[in-house]
Design an enzyme around this catalytic site. Structure first.
Site, short mmCIF file in Angstrom:
data_model
loop_
_atom_site.label_atom_id
_atom_site.label_comp_id
_atom_site.label_asym_id
_atom_site.label_seq_id
_atom_site.Cartn_x
_atom_site.Cartn_y
_atom_site.Cartn_z
N GLN A 1 42.45 49.10 27.07
CA GLN A 1 41.92 48.96 28.58
C GLN A 1 43.18 50.15 29.04
O GLN A 1 42.94 50.58 30.67
CB GLN A 1 42.13 47.67 29.09
CG GLN A 1 41.09 46.72 28.51
CD GLN A 1 41.15 45.34 29.21
OE1 GLN A 1 41.88 44.66 28.67
NE2 GLN A 1 40.49 45.29 30.11
N HIS B 1 31.46 56.00 22.90
CA HIS B 1 30.99 57.51 22.62
C HIS B 1 29.49 57.36 22.24
O HIS B 1 28.86 58.23 22.31
CB HIS B 1 31.95 58.07 21.48
CG HIS B 1 33.41 58.12 22.27
ND1 HIS B 1 34.28 58.49 21.12
CD2 HIS B 1 33.86 58.21 23.13
CE1 HIS B 1 35.45 58.57 21.94
NE2 HIS B 1 35.10 58.38 23.04
N ASP C 1 38.84 56.70 27.01
CA ASP C 1 39.44 58.11 26.34
C ASP C 1 40.94 58.35 26.98
O ASP C 1 41.77 58.58 26.29
CB ASP C 1 38.54 59.09 26.27
CG ASP C 1 37.38 58.90 25.31
OD1 ASP C 1 37.08 58.04 24.76
OD2 ASP C 1 36.57 59.96 25.41
N ARG D 1 53.31 41.16 28.74
CA ARG D 1 52.11 41.06 27.78
C ARG D 1 51.30 41.97 27.51
O ARG D 1 50.68 42.72 28.42
CB ARG D 1 51.29 39.94 27.82
CG ARG D 1 50.06 39.44 27.10
CD ARG D 1 49.49 38.19 27.30
NE ARG D 1 48.33 38.35 26.04
CZ ARG D 1 47.10 38.26 26.16
NH1 ARG D 1 46.69 38.07 27.34
NH2 ARG D 1 46.37 38.22 25.15
N HIS E 1 43.53 42.49 20.35
CA HIS E 1 42.92 42.41 21.44
C HIS E 1 41.54 43.40 21.68
O HIS E 1 41.44 44.34 22.61
CB HIS E 1 43.63 42.85 23.20
CG HIS E 1 43.13 42.44 24.40
ND1 HIS E 1 44.23 41.50 24.91
CD2 HIS E 1 42.04 42.51 24.93
CE1 HIS E 1 43.40 41.29 26.21
NE2 HIS E 1 42.09 41.62 26.11
N ASN F 1 43.37 37.74 21.01
CA ASN F 1 43.03 37.54 22.26
C ASN F 1 41.60 37.02 22.40
O ASN F 1 40.62 37.74 21.90
CB ASN F 1 43.16 38.74 23.01
CG ASN F 1 42.63 38.30 24.65
OD1 ASN F 1 43.57 37.62 25.25
ND2 ASN F 1 41.69 38.87 25.03
N GLU F 2 41.29 35.59 23.02
CA GLU F 2 39.77 35.18 23.20
C GLU F 2 38.94 35.11 21.92
O GLU F 2 37.97 35.96 22.05
CB GLU F 2 39.39 35.83 24.42
CG GLU F 2 40.29 35.85 25.64
CD GLU F 2 39.65 36.28 26.80
OE1 GLU F 2 38.51 36.92 26.81
OE2 GLU F 2 40.30 36.19 27.77
N ASN G 1 43.82 31.78 28.70
CA ASN G 1 43.24 32.89 29.90
C ASN G 1 42.28 32.19 30.66
O ASN G 1 41.26 31.67 30.21
CB ASN G 1 42.50 33.92 29.19
CG ASN G 1 43.47 35.01 28.37
OD1 ASN G 1 44.74 34.74 28.34
ND2 ASN G 1 43.16 35.95 27.64
N TYR H 1 40.08 31.98 34.68
CA TYR H 1 39.94 32.70 35.84
C TYR H 1 39.32 31.90 36.88
O TYR H 1 39.49 32.29 38.19
CB TYR H 1 39.18 34.12 35.72
CG TYR H 1 40.02 35.34 34.83
CD1 TYR H 1 40.07 35.13 33.50
CD2 TYR H 1 40.75 36.15 35.43
CE1 TYR H 1 40.66 36.03 32.78
CE2 TYR H 1 41.36 37.21 34.92
CZ TYR H 1 41.13 37.19 33.47
OH TYR H 1 42.01 38.16 32.83
N GLU I 1 46.57 34.88 30.84
CA GLU I 1 46.01 35.54 32.00
C GLU I 1 45.28 34.76 33.10
O GLU I 1 44.98 33.71 32.79
CB GLU I 1 44.70 36.30 31.43
CG GLU I 1 45.03 37.66 30.37
CD GLU I 1 43.77 38.02 29.74
OE1 GLU I 1 42.85 38.15 30.34
OE2 GLU I 1 43.82 38.66 28.62
C1 GBH Z 1 39.74 38.49 29.93
O1 GBH Z 1 38.59 37.75 29.63
C2 GBH Z 1 40.16 39.75 29.01
O2 GBH Z 1 41.00 39.16 27.94
C3 GBH Z 1 40.65 41.10 29.61
O3 GBH Z 1 40.56 42.01 28.83
C4 GBH Z 1 39.76 41.28 30.68
O4 GBH Z 1 40.16 42.67 31.21
C5 GBH Z 1 39.71 40.14 31.75
O5 GBH Z 1 39.47 39.04 31.08
C6 GBH Z 1 39.12 40.54 33.12
O6 GBH Z 1 37.66 40.33 32.60
O7 GBH Z 1 29.08 37.29 33.09
O8 GBH Z 1 28.41 35.61 31.85
O9 GBH Z 1 29.10 37.63 30.63
C7 GBH Z 1 38.24 36.85 30.28
C8 GBH Z 1 37.18 36.10 29.91
C9 GBH Z 1 34.97 35.69 29.51
C10 GBH Z 1 35.66 36.70 31.59
C11 GBH Z 1 33.36 36.20 29.73
C12 GBH Z 1 34.09 37.26 31.76
C13 GBH Z 1 31.85 37.13 31.23
C14 GBH Z 1 30.89 36.02 31.63
N1 GBH Z 1 36.02 36.61 30.04
N2 GBH Z 1 33.09 36.35 31.17
S1 GBH Z 1 29.20 36.42 31.78
#
Ligand code: GBH
Length: 481
Positions: free
Chosen positions: A26, A46, A58, A83, A129, A174-175, A316, A318, A385
């Site tokens: 990222q 790509h 890129d 991290r 990741h 990660n996840e 993680n 959100y 996160e």
């Molecule tokens: C993180 O995942 C990642 O570790 C990180 O790289 C990323 O940048 C960050 O979140 C922000 O997104 O819309 O139904 O497809 C977070 C977990 C799980 C969040 C899947 C987004 C999509 C649900 N993610 N979710 S859907």
């Protein structure tokens, strides 16, 4: 009440740590610089049209060429740890240990680690990741094949050898939920293989768990004593709030959590998959005409090998989702969502963000933390996160500050009122970056990056000041004494 937070002495504990996170694909760019190999995200960006704005990683933030500058910003933020993740193909271009070892890649991470050390910032390093070397995908199907386990373990061991003396926290994966469910079922992440829904994702998770356990034991046996770090797994989940007090909705919420978080947490804590997964997937598989369950079985020795393989669990988190019970799906073509069979939706009154899935529900972080404490024997829990997205170009990012203040305030309550053993908190993200299939349309950074300027200048948003104050005062409000 805000004044009370401090009057009450509700500061984070003195040894509580604050950090901020990124991931290699990222932010680094330099996708083919100095001998780096191709990975599955290079390949996807790509070769396909899957990324919303047809962008790539890129160059992205060009952190590959700007790490000194980035480290200075981190120092100024006052974080206790950083991290970040290693780009496997930057270190091992083919992914294999007996292929070529890329010295330039090693130097890149050594420089970061020595800068961190100089600034007194601890390192939390994620081994994986999501940027698998493409050659491993091509040769044996990546994470779907048991071959992955030893190949990953060799890479991890090299990382411990090279960097371990300066790494306080290691994260294996990660996840895994996203790696497997999106990488190998719904196609929202590389390698975007969607050909065997209801099957491949479970195979993937099985391989990930065995690889995780193997690497944990390597660290535990050969490196822990001298390197004195900790090693764990990072899992993502929303809080799933029952849509009503109906016991069936409670059951739906619990089942959803077990199928997402428990899928990985249950094995590393108790040695096997959650019973509800074993039962439901097993039963459906038989009715679908499979001879055995689509959920693979661990042998007894694998169960013993996986049980207890964490020093901490990374979370993680959100957002929150509402769950409602629903009638089991009819038998037909397998699909993991049918195995869960829960209705999920959002409350339309919750504040939104630039990400459709991300609604601002601060109390959810307290409830998920408490659920993890109660379900997994009060493990050391690190928020690895947590963060908020907007569309970018917003420097006075008051909604992001609000998000952090309210989520952190709930983390305080989880610690002091619920007794959850949360020892550290990590904000996502250090700077705006490549948001996977959303490209550059969703921005999570505390620092803004100008992606049209070749120099990729970083500019602090208002949330930088807010977060600086948090790291300095260990308090969520601005006027803390
Ligand atoms: C993180 O995942 C990642 O570790 C990180 O790289 C990323 O940048 C960050 O979140 C922000 O997104 O819309 O139904 O497809 C977070 C977990 C799980 C969040 C899947 C987004 C999509 C649900 N993610 N979710 S859907």
């Amino acid at each position: 009440w805000r004044e009370n937070v401090c009057a009450d002495n509700r500061k984070f504990p003195p040894d509580f740590k604050f950090g901020i996170a990124t991931a290699s694909y990222q932010i680094e760019g330099g996708w083919d610089a100095d001998g780096k190999g191709e990975n599955i995200w290079d390949h996807l960006t790509h070769q396909t049209n899957l990324v919303k704005d047809h962008s790539t990683g890129d160059i992205t933030c060009d952190s590959y060429h700007k790490s000194k500058e980035d480290l200075a910003l981190l120092k100024d933020l006052g974080v206790d740890f950083y991290r970040f993740s290693l780009s496997w193909a930057r270190i091992l271009p083919t992914g294999y240990i007996d292929g070529q070892i890329n010295e330039a890649g090693i130097r890149y991470y050594e420089d970061i680690l020595s800068e961190l050390e100089k600034h007194g910032i601890e390192a939390m390093v994620t081994l994986y990741h999501w940027d698998l070397p493409q050659k491993l995908q091509d040769d044996f199907g990546g994470v779907l094949n048991d071959t992955f386990i030893d190949v990953f373990a060799n890479y991890a061991q090299l990382a411990f050898e090279l960097f371990g003396s300066r790494v306080k926290y290691w994260v294996t994966f990660n996840e895994p939920f996203i790696i497997c469910q999106q990488g190998y079922e719904n196609g929202n992440k590389a390698p975007a293989i969607t050909k065997a829904p209801g099957i491949d994702l479970y195979t993937c998770a099985h391989v990930v768990l065995k690889a995780h356990a193997k690497v944990y034991h390597i660290y535990d046996t050969f490196y822990r004593k001298t390197q004195k770090g900790k090693i764990g797994l990072v899992l993502n989940t929303d809080w799933f709030e029952p849509a009503s007090g109906d016991p069936k909705d409670l059951e739906a919420s619990e089942r959803q959590l077990q199928f997402q978080f428990g899928w990985f947490a249950h094995p590393i804590v108790y040695g096997n998959y959650p019973q509800v997964m074993i039962d439901r997937i097993g039963e459906r598989s038989i009715r679908e005409g499979f001879k055995t369950s689509r959920l693979p079985k661990f042998t007894n020795s694998e169960i013993e090998e996986i049980k207890g393989t964490f020093d901490f669990i990374g979370l993680n988190h959100y957002t929150t989702t509402l769950t409602r019970w629903k009638e089991d799906e009819a038998i037909g073509k397998p699909e993991s969502l049918k195995d869960i069979s829960v209705e999920v939706f959002k409350n339309p009154f919750w504040e939104g963000s630039a990400s459709s899935w991300l609604k601002v529900v601060p109390w959810g972080i307290r409830r998920i933390s408490k659920w993890i404490k109660d379900t997994y024997k009060n493990p050391e829990l690190i928020i690895t996160e947590n963060g908020y997205s907007d569309v970018g170009g917003i420097f006075d990012d008051s909604r992001r500050i609000n998000y952090y203040r309210e989520y952190l305030s709930n983390v305080l309550e989880a610690i002091y009122d619920d007794g959850v053993n949360i020892t550290a908190y990590t904000a996502w993200s250090f700077m705006d970056n490549f948001e996977w299939l959303e490209g550059y349309t969703e921005k999570f950074g505390l620092f803004s990056v100008n992606f049209t300027d070749p120099a990729r200048p970083r500019t602090p948003k208002s949330s930088v000041n807010y977060f600086k104050n948090v790291t300095k005062t260990k308090c969520v409000v601005e006027q803390c004494l």
